[in-house]
Design a protein around this motif. Structure first.
Motif, short mmCIF file in Angstrom:
data_model
loop_
_atom_site.label_atom_id
_atom_site.label_comp_id
_atom_site.label_asym_id
_atom_site.label_seq_id
_atom_site.Cartn_x
_atom_site.Cartn_y
_atom_site.Cartn_z
N TRP A 6 0.86 -24.36 -2.48
CA TRP A 6 2.16 -25.01 -2.52
C TRP A 6 2.12 -26.08 -3.59
O TRP A 6 1.75 -27.22 -3.35
N ASN A 7 2.52 -25.73 -4.78
CA ASN A 7 2.49 -26.71 -5.86
C ASN A 7 3.85 -27.37 -6.06
O ASN A 7 4.02 -28.22 -6.90
N LYS A 8 4.83 -26.96 -5.25
CA LYS A 8 6.16 -27.56 -5.32
C LYS A 8 6.23 -28.71 -4.33
O LYS A 8 5.64 -28.64 -3.24
N ASP A 9 6.94 -29.76 -4.69
CA ASP A 9 7.13 -30.87 -3.76
C ASP A 9 8.21 -30.57 -2.73
O ASP A 9 8.14 -31.04 -1.60
N LEU A 10 9.21 -29.79 -3.13
CA LEU A 10 10.30 -29.42 -2.23
C LEU A 10 10.23 -27.93 -1.92
O LEU A 10 10.04 -27.11 -2.82
N ILE A 11 10.37 -27.61 -0.64
CA ILE A 11 10.39 -26.21 -0.20
C ILE A 11 11.56 -26.04 0.77
O ILE A 11 12.10 -27.02 1.27
N THR A 12 11.91 -24.80 1.04
CA THR A 12 13.01 -24.57 1.99
C THR A 12 12.51 -24.80 3.41
O THR A 12 11.31 -24.70 3.69
N ILE A 13 13.45 -25.07 4.28
CA ILE A 13 13.11 -25.22 5.70
C ILE A 13 12.51 -23.93 6.22
O ILE A 13 11.58 -23.94 7.03
N ILE A 66 13.44 -29.45 1.58
CA ILE A 66 12.89 -30.70 2.11
C ILE A 66 11.51 -30.91 1.50
O ILE A 66 10.91 -29.96 0.98
N PRO A 67 10.98 -32.12 1.57
CA PRO A 67 9.60 -32.31 1.10
C PRO A 67 8.64 -31.47 1.94
O PRO A 67 8.79 -31.38 3.16
N LYS A 68 7.69 -30.83 1.26
CA LYS A 68 6.73 -30.00 2.00
C LYS A 68 5.98 -30.87 3.01
O LYS A 68 5.82 -32.08 2.83
N MET A 69 5.53 -30.24 4.07
CA MET A 69 4.79 -30.91 5.15
C MET A 69 5.61 -32.02 5.81
O MET A 69 5.10 -33.08 6.15
N THR A 70 6.91 -31.75 6.00
CA THR A 70 7.78 -32.70 6.70
C THR A 70 7.76 -32.44 8.20
O THR A 70 7.64 -33.36 9.00
#
Length: 180
Positions: free
Chosen positions: A74-81, A118-122
């Motif tokens: 996961w190199n993106k800071d934002l991912i989908t729910i 949302i930010p990953k690992m939220t």
């Protein structure tokens, strides 16, 4: 003489930078090797579990490898729910393997929020907190509900568990610390 000293210092600095660069390259290579080693090891353990007809263990190992791979890739800071919930489900299934019938869970989500970023690992840390503080110390079975809804133009993410909760004074202290 002064010019020679400056040149020697410059050359030493250049050599030091070259050594640091080589060390950084070595560290980067090691960080690539370690995940491959872990994935291969997990896959070997999973296959041996399958050969021994230990399907539950094989499935838990597969989920653990997916979580590990996801956290590395996961190199993106934002991912989908939807992406985040996929990881949360894998995490909950691993915890279900760990706790057995002691853990029950349910995910309630409105379809129109699945593509929200949302930010990953939220969500996962909230669920982990529910496992650790809501389920782990219980003698009887417990539950976790992950609920995601839209309210008044905002998205509401909840991790509800059957744990004992906390003293009202502790909650007020935490809320006060957040406010300040």
């Amino acid at each position: 003489k002064e010019l020679i000293e400056k040149e020697v210092k410059y050359e030493l600095k250049q050599k030091e930078l070259a050594i640091q660069k080589k060390q950084a390259e070595l560290n980067a290579l090691q960080s690539q090797i370690n995940p491959h080693f872990l994935f291969n090891t997990l896959e070997t353990i999973r296959m041996r579990s399958m050969l021994k007809k230990e399907d539950e263990t094989a499935h838990a190992i597969k989920l653990l490898a997916k979580l590990l791979k996801r956290s590395i890739r996961w190199n993106k800071d934002l991912i989908t729910i939807e992406e985040e919930l996929s990881a949360v489900k894998d995490y909950l299934e691993i915890q279900k393997y760990r706790f057995g019938d002691k853990l029950n869970y349910k995910i309630e989500i409105e379809d129109d929020v699945l593509s929200v970023k949302i930010p990953k690992m939220t969500i996962q840390p909230l669920v982990e907190n529910s496992c650790v503080h809501g389920i782990e110390n219980r003698k009887e079975s417990g539950f976790i509900i992950v609920r995601i809804t839209k309210e008044d133009g905002y998205m509401k993410i909840e991790s509800i568990d059957s744990g004992i909760g906390m003293e009202l004074s502790k909650l007020e202290e935490i809320l006060n610390n957040i406010k300040n």
